[in-house]
Design a protein around this motif. Structure first.
Motif, mmCIF file in Angstrom:
data_model
loop_
_atom_site.group_PDB
_atom_site.id
_atom_site.type_symbol
_atom_site.label_atom_id
_atom_site.label_comp_id
_atom_site.label_asym_id
_atom_site.label_seq_id
_atom_site.Cartn_x
_atom_site.Cartn_y
_atom_site.Cartn_z
ATOM 1 N N ASP A 1 -78.273 -28.218 -38.984
ATOM 2 C CA ASP A 1 -77.462 -26.715 -38.750
ATOM 3 C C ASP A 1 -77.063 -26.575 -37.651
ATOM 4 O OD1 ASP A 1 -76.509 -24.224 -40.103
ATOM 5 O OD2 ASP A 1 -78.506 -23.505 -40.866
ATOM 6 N N VAL A 2 -75.845 -26.727 -37.964
ATOM 7 C CA VAL A 2 -75.251 -25.784 -36.280
ATOM 8 C C VAL A 2 -74.863 -24.827 -35.874
ATOM 9 C CG1 VAL A 2 -74.289 -28.081 -35.714
ATOM 10 C CG2 VAL A 2 -73.041 -26.356 -36.991
ATOM 11 N N LEU A 3 -75.465 -23.527 -37.228
ATOM 12 C CA LEU A 3 -75.346 -22.838 -37.076
ATOM 13 C C LEU A 3 -76.474 -21.424 -37.517
ATOM 14 C CD1 LEU A 3 -71.913 -21.235 -39.040
ATOM 15 C CD2 LEU A 3 -72.187 -21.383 -36.520
ATOM 16 N N ASN A 4 -77.292 -22.349 -38.409
ATOM 17 C CA ASN A 4 -78.300 -21.961 -38.430
ATOM 18 C C ASN A 4 -78.789 -20.563 -38.936
ATOM 19 O OD1 ASN A 4 -81.534 -21.695 -39.003
ATOM 20 N ND2 ASN A 4 -81.590 -21.378 -36.744
ATOM 21 N N ASP A 5 -77.724 -19.668 -39.711
ATOM 22 C CA ASP A 5 -77.413 -18.684 -39.454
ATOM 23 C C ASP A 5 -77.676 -18.523 -41.417
ATOM 24 O OD1 ASP A 5 -75.227 -20.143 -41.451
ATOM 25 O OD2 ASP A 5 -73.554 -18.693 -39.814
ATOM 26 N N GLY A 6 -78.177 -19.225 -42.315
ATOM 27 C CA GLY A 6 -78.303 -19.342 -43.364
ATOM 28 C C GLY A 6 -77.550 -19.378 -44.549
ATOM 29 N N THR A 7 -76.193 -20.036 -43.771
ATOM 30 C CA THR A 7 -75.068 -20.196 -44.676
ATOM 31 C C THR A 7 -75.301 -21.792 -44.559
ATOM 32 O OG1 THR A 7 -73.486 -20.374 -43.006
ATOM 33 C CG2 THR A 7 -73.719 -18.674 -43.425
ATOM 34 N N ASP A 8 -74.192 -21.940 -46.157
ATOM 35 C CA ASP A 8 -73.927 -24.180 -45.579
ATOM 36 C C ASP A 8 -72.143 -23.931 -44.838
ATOM 37 O OD1 ASP A 8 -75.611 -24.433 -48.020
ATOM 38 O OD2 ASP A 8 -74.106 -23.384 -49.072
#
Length: 377
Positions: free
Chosen positions: A85-92
């Protein structure tokens, strides 16, 4: 005295930077590159800004500017699936999975396609069929886009492949339509010098060649009689260096159970206007593929399917994934089968052989090629 008329086209360029919030959005990706047994890279692009180009008539064109991001992951376990997960913000949006390559010879499949460039609807349908066979990776034998210098073409390419590439490594080949574009090298993170390279999966060797070389645009003053010579001689030293490199790679990997070679230009063409060129390409490489026991040579460029066999090597043109199809008007003595059709190849590598399934845009298999594992010491 003749009057000289000079026409000047005025072009205005304006650059607009986006806000920090706008820049954070993933534009392309994430997608997988540099896969091996223990390492992998995940790369993605964010929208950085926009360039507005205005011609003398006041017509505007917007060209988007992107920033590339790459993360390298090391010390992974062979033949193991990881999520990222390159964003690690809870989104897909930034999520995907990758599976490292095996250290031993195990059954796997991969896909070969070519010339996805201009008909996006065909390209999209082909990728939908490709996803059904769930390949370990994919190789595109060149002409990924219609114009490698057009950002709009790359935007379409990544939109079509977004879901597929976030879970599957994508290996490109330089075609003539890539135009040696800097965008190509920005978007793809490839082994070796990135122009020609190789990688292995289990005991299978995959070699990607650059048939376009360092050729430059032919100057306007070049006569018709000299154009062919200019085109073929402008990058001859580069091609000779690549040939020496290939010889060394094949010697170094002589214990490989399977060898697959990819480049854009065919060695056997069934398009009349390209037969002479394919013969020159064939003469340049000589008997290198036969001497090293290469089983399959896969190329693009001619927009149809063609299977030729010579000296035990299968020469396969697979270029039906998006570009307008070509008629077949010059069947060669080495020709085994051919068809004017949109298609891709699903290649299964097994313990004793590899089976090349040639599949049309509707998912129907219309040709099958089987090659035996190489006898190695």
């Amino acid at each position: 005295m003749k009057q000289l008329i000079v026409i000047i086209f005025l072009v205005q360029v304006s650059i607009f930077k986006l806000s920090a919030q706008e820049q954070q959005k993933i534009a392309f990706g994430p997608y997988i590159q540099q896969m091996s047994m223990e390492d992998a890279a995940v790369t993605w692009s964010t929208l950085e800004g926009e360039v507005i180009v205005t011609d003398g008539n006041g017509k505007n064109d917007t060209i988007r500017d992107y920033k590339q991001h790459k993360v390298y992951m090391a010390n992974l376990e062979p033949n193991t699936t990881y999520s990222y997960d390159v964003l690690n913000d809870g989104t897909d949006e930034g999520k995907g999975t990758l599976t490292t390559y095996p250290e031993k010879s195990v059954p796997f499949n991969f896909v070969a396609i070519g010339d996805t460039r201009s008909r996006n609807n065909v390209h999209k349908k082909i990728i939908e069929q490709v996803q059904k066979v769930n390949p370990r990776f994919i190789v595109n034998s060149g002409d990924l886009v219609a114009n490698g210098l057009s950002m709009k073409d790359w935007e379409s390419f990544f939109e079509i492949n977004e879901d597929f590439m976030r879970n599957t490594p994508y290996y490109p080949v330089l075609g003539n339509h890539e135009k040696d574009s800097p965008y190509y090298y920005d978007f793809f993170d490839l082994p070796n010098n990135e122009r020609y390279y190789y990688f292995t999966v289990g005991d299978a060797l995959f070699v990607v060649l650059d048939s376009e070389g360092l050729r430059t645009t032919i100057p306007a003053f070049t006569s018709d009689e000299m154009k062919d010579a200019y085109w073929h001689e402008s990058g001859i030293d580069y091609m000779k260096t690549q040939k020496k490199w290939l010889e060394e790679v094949l010697k170094l990997n002589r214990q490989a159970g399977f060898i697959f070679i990819f480049q854009h230009l065919p060695l056997y063409s069934v398009k009349k206007s390209r037969v002479a060129e394919s013969k020159m390409v064939r003469e340049f490489w000589g008997d290198i593929f036969k001497r090293h026991g290469v089983q399959a040579f896969i190329n693009g460029h001619d927009h149809h399917y063609h299977h030729a066999k010579d000296n035990g090597v299968h020469f396969i043109t697979s270029a039906g994934a998006g570009a307008p199809l070509y008629d077949i008007d010059a069947v060669q003595p080495e020709t085994v089968s051919y068809k004017k059709i949109e298609h891709f190849m699903n290649i299964e590598v097994n313990e004793k052989d590899a089976v090349l399934h040639v599949i049309d845009i509707d998912g129907n298999e219309f040709d099958t090629i089987k090659v035996k594992r190489r006898k190695t010491k």
